[in-house]
Scaffold this active site. Structure first.
Site, PDB file in Angstrom:
ATOM      1  N   CYS A   1     -34.739 -32.818  57.404  1.00 12.39           N
ATOM      2  CA  CYS A   1     -33.725 -32.202  56.532  1.00 12.39           C
ATOM      3  C   CYS A   1     -32.318 -32.627  56.958  1.00 12.39           C
ATOM      4  O   CYS A   1     -31.375 -32.524  56.191  1.00 12.39           O
ATOM      5  CB  CYS A   1     -33.859 -30.679  56.511  1.00 12.39           C
TER       6      CYS A   1
ATOM      7  N   HIS B   1     -35.309 -33.830  62.689  1.00 17.20           N
ATOM      8  CA  HIS B   1     -35.472 -32.952  61.521  1.00 17.20           C
ATOM      9  C   HIS B   1     -35.168 -33.769  60.280  1.00 17.20           C
ATOM     10  O   HIS B   1     -34.043 -34.255  60.132  1.00 17.20           O
ATOM     11  CB  HIS B   1     -34.520 -31.760  61.626  1.00 17.20           C
TER      12      HIS B   1
ATOM     13  N   CYS C   1     -39.694 -27.633  58.747  1.00 19.22           N
ATOM     14  CA  CYS C   1     -38.610 -26.670  58.915  1.00 19.22           C
ATOM     15  C   CYS C   1     -38.740 -25.585  57.858  1.00 19.22           C
ATOM     16  O   CYS C   1     -39.071 -25.837  56.710  1.00 19.22           O
ATOM     17  CB  CYS C   1     -37.254 -27.367  58.895  1.00 19.22           C
ATOM     18  N   GLU C   2     -38.483 -24.343  58.290  1.00 22.19           N
ATOM     19  CA  GLU C   2     -38.678 -23.222  57.374  1.00 22.19           C
ATOM     20  C   GLU C   2     -37.521 -23.076  56.391  1.00 22.19           C
ATOM     21  O   GLU C   2     -37.611 -22.301  55.449  1.00 22.19           O
ATOM     22  CB  GLU C   2     -38.896 -21.921  58.148  1.00 22.19           C
ATOM     23  N   HIS C   3     -36.440 -23.826  56.592  1.00 23.34           N
ATOM     24  CA  HIS C   3     -35.317 -23.721  55.666  1.00 23.34           C
ATOM     25  C   HIS C   3     -35.440 -24.681  54.488  1.00 23.34           C
ATOM     26  O   HIS C   3     -34.907 -24.424  53.427  1.00 23.34           O
ATOM     27  CB  HIS C   3     -34.002 -24.000  56.407  1.00 23.34           C
ATOM     28  N   HIS C   4     -36.135 -25.795  54.679  1.00 26.95           N
ATOM     29  CA  HIS C   4     -36.241 -26.787  53.607  1.00 26.95           C
ATOM     30  C   HIS C   4     -37.674 -27.229  53.318  1.00 26.95           C
ATOM     31  O   HIS C   4     -37.913 -27.972  52.380  1.00 26.95           O
ATOM     32  CB  HIS C   4     -35.415 -28.031  53.954  1.00 26.95           C
TER      33      HIS C   4
ATOM     34  N   GLN D   1     -36.903 -24.919  65.313  1.00 32.33           N
ATOM     35  CA  GLN D   1     -37.315 -25.498  66.595  1.00 32.33           C
ATOM     36  C   GLN D   1     -37.114 -24.541  67.773  1.00 32.33           C
ATOM     37  O   GLN D   1     -37.926 -24.498  68.697  1.00 32.33           O
ATOM     38  CB  GLN D   1     -36.539 -26.808  66.829  1.00 32.33           C
TER      39      GLN D   1
HETATM   40 ZN   LIG Z   1     -34.204 -27.788  57.424  1.00 35.36          ZN
END
Ligand SMILES: [Zn+2]
Length: 228
Positions: free
Chosen positions: A187, A185, A116-119, A157
């Protein structure tokens, strides 16, 4: 697993990139990137060392000392190589001689190993991919390769699903494409709300697969939801 040794087509990769940009579906990437993978690895190492130092880890410990290098190599060669369009898979297509009408080609349980690009933590799931060939037929393994390419970059996603769908539509020259992804995910699983059982489902569809009352859409969704 590092970047697989299948054949690449950098020229096709560039066309796909331009196409995704025109559709507003490209990952936010810049051209301010080093072209050489060894340079990328060498540049990442000191930054990861710094993160570990700040966290209080002893980099002289023999278990930890090579971690920055391992992480840098993993980023560039193993989990984010799909940012590099020169690694785009060769997607040979053959002329279609059959009339598919409403029957489709479907590849099920395609592995989705992304981050995931956020975490920057794992997204682990499966994809079901289908299209109705018009003038061209793609080799079946090409569907897996396209999924793999877009999974090997930091992702959300929804965009991953759209990128795969749009790219198959572009390369196979057909509007009739559908992509379904069911993924966990980490995260969500290991931090935040710590829900270990939930999964995220995304669907991207075009053409006959997008018509709400269409038979192919119903059949596709049945196959995708059936599980292994
Ligand atoms: Zn994430």
């Amino acid at each position: 697993m590092s970047h697989p040794v299948h054949k690449n087509n950098a020229e096709l990769g560039l066309k796909v990139h331009k196409h995704l940009v025109s559709k507003g579906l490209e990952t936010p990437i810049t051209d301010k990137v080093l072209s050489n993978n060894d340079e990328k690895i060498d540049s990442i190492i000191p930054h990861f060392e710094k993160i570990m130092e700040i966290l209080g880890l002893d980099l002289t410990d023999d278990s930890l000392e090579d971690t920055p290098k391992r992480v840098a190599k993993m980023y560039v060669n193993e989990i984010f190589w799909g940012l590099d369009y020169t690694k785009f898979p060769k997607c040979t297509a053959i002329e279609n001689k059959m009339d598919y009408r409403n029957s489709f080609v479907c590849e099920k349980n395609v592995n989705v190993q992304s981050n995931c690009e956020h975490h920057f933590v794992v997204i682990d799931g499966v994809a079901t991919v289908a299209y109705i060939p018009h003038k061209k037929v793609l080799g079946l393994s090409k569907l897996n390769r396209i999924v793999e390419f877009f999974a090997k970059r930091p992702q959300v996603q929804e965009r991953l699903t759209e990128q795969i769908c749009e790219t198959i539509s572009f390369i196979a020259e057909t509007d009739d494409v559908a992509v379904y992804i069911d993924a966990q995910h980490y995260c969500v699983k290991s931090r935040g709300i710590q829900d270990t059982g939930s999964s995220t489902v995304t669907l991207s569809s075009r053409g006959k697969f997008a018509a709400p009352d269409s038979e192919v859409r119903r059949e596709f969704l049945n196959i995708a939801r059936m599980g292994k």
